[in-house]
Scaffold this active site. Structure first.
Site, PDB file in Angstrom:
ATOM      1  CB  SER A 109     -80.601 -68.875  62.970  1.00  0.00           C
ATOM      2  OG  SER A 109     -80.926 -67.642  63.591  1.00  0.00           O
ATOM      3  CE  LYS A 110     -81.564 -65.936  67.882  1.00  0.00           C
ATOM      4  NZ  LYS A 110     -80.697 -66.289  69.028  1.00  0.00           N
ATOM      5  CB  ALA A 144     -80.646 -65.544  57.306  1.00  0.00           C
ATOM      6  CE1 TYR A 145     -81.248 -63.185  65.431  1.00  0.00           C
ATOM      7  CE2 TYR A 145     -83.529 -62.419  65.293  1.00  0.00           C
ATOM      8  CZ  TYR A 145     -82.390 -62.681  66.038  1.00  0.00           C
ATOM      9  OH  TYR A 145     -82.395 -62.442  67.388  1.00  0.00           O
ATOM     10  CB  ALA A 146     -87.036 -65.865  61.186  1.00  0.00           C
TER      11      ALA A 146
END
Length: 245
Positions: free
Chosen positions: A157-158, A153-155
């Protein structure tokens, strides 16, 4: 110093970790700094006090980065207090970790709201407000290339942040405003250490070619260059990770 001539920086997520190191470094470079925070006013006030003790000028302003009204007010207050805005450093973000198969969708939505919508909101305001000769510096992550488990999820978003950064750089043609992103690797902050046993932290540090974790000041050094003298770097994602594969 004439407030009309002093460069002014807004640093989101500046109450601690990398954001605070960036705020203090930009103040050392002579900028007036707006120390943005989301929930910890006391830490933001401490950052302001540290800057003022060192002879700089700073104020703390809170707000949700994904709320366009709150962030509009932040930009307005920066201009009213210091005379304008020259630099946005958008370091605010969240990083809940989970395997994709197990991740709660509400948590996924929170990541995208803060990291993607938040970037879009503050970049849009910066594109409208920043004076010629200014800079926008977003934050991505080396995780977009390293792709370890639990960071889905974090990757994601980035990856969106990188796309927004490169497109905005092209859309601001003729404005004399640079737009770049820095992509830190493992950096010794509370956000990085949260939930990791010391043995894992030590193994990550040992795997780096330089034999250590990054420090917030390592990232701040690159941001300060992008925010100031590095005018020929534009529309780029700079991986600041000590050579992590």
């Amino acid at each position: 110093m004439d407030t009309q001539q002093q460069r002014v920086a807004i640093v989101t997520g500046a109450s601690g970790g990398i954001g605070r190191a960036v705020a203090e470094r930009l103040a050392t470079d002579g900028m007036a700094v707006v120390v943005h925070y989301s929930g910890n006013a006391a830490r933001a006030d401490a950052a302001v006090e540290a800057i003022v003790r060192s002879g700089g000028r700073a104020i703390a302003i809170g707000g949700d980065v994904a709320d366009e009204v709150a962030m509009g007010a932040l930009f307005d207050q920066a201009a009213e207090r210091f005379g304008g805005v020259d630099v946005l450093v958008h370091s605010a973000g969240i990083m809940p970790l989970s395997p994709i198969v197990d991740m709660d969708l509400d948590a996924f939505d929170r990541v995208q709201r803060t990291n993607v919508r938040g970037t879009f909101v503050v970049d849009q305001l910066a594109a409208r407000a920043i004076r010629p000769g200014g800079a926008i510096v977003n934050f991505s992550t080396s995780v977009t290339r390293l792709q370890p488990p639990t960071y889905g999820a974090y990757a994601a978003s980035k990856g969106a942040v990188e796309a927004l950064t490169l497109i905005l750089a092209r859309e601001l043609r003729g404005k004399d405003i640079t737009v770049n992103a820095v992509a830190p690797g493992p950096t010794d902050t509370p956000l990085f250490r949260d939930g990791k046993p010391q043995s894992v932290v030590d193994a990550i540090a040992a795997a780096n070619p330089l034999g250590r974790l990054g420090m917030p000041q390592d990232i701040a050094e690159v941001v300060a260059s992008l925010a100031g003298p590095a005018r020929w770097i534009n529309g780029q994602v700079l991986f600041v990770n000590g050579g992590a594969a």
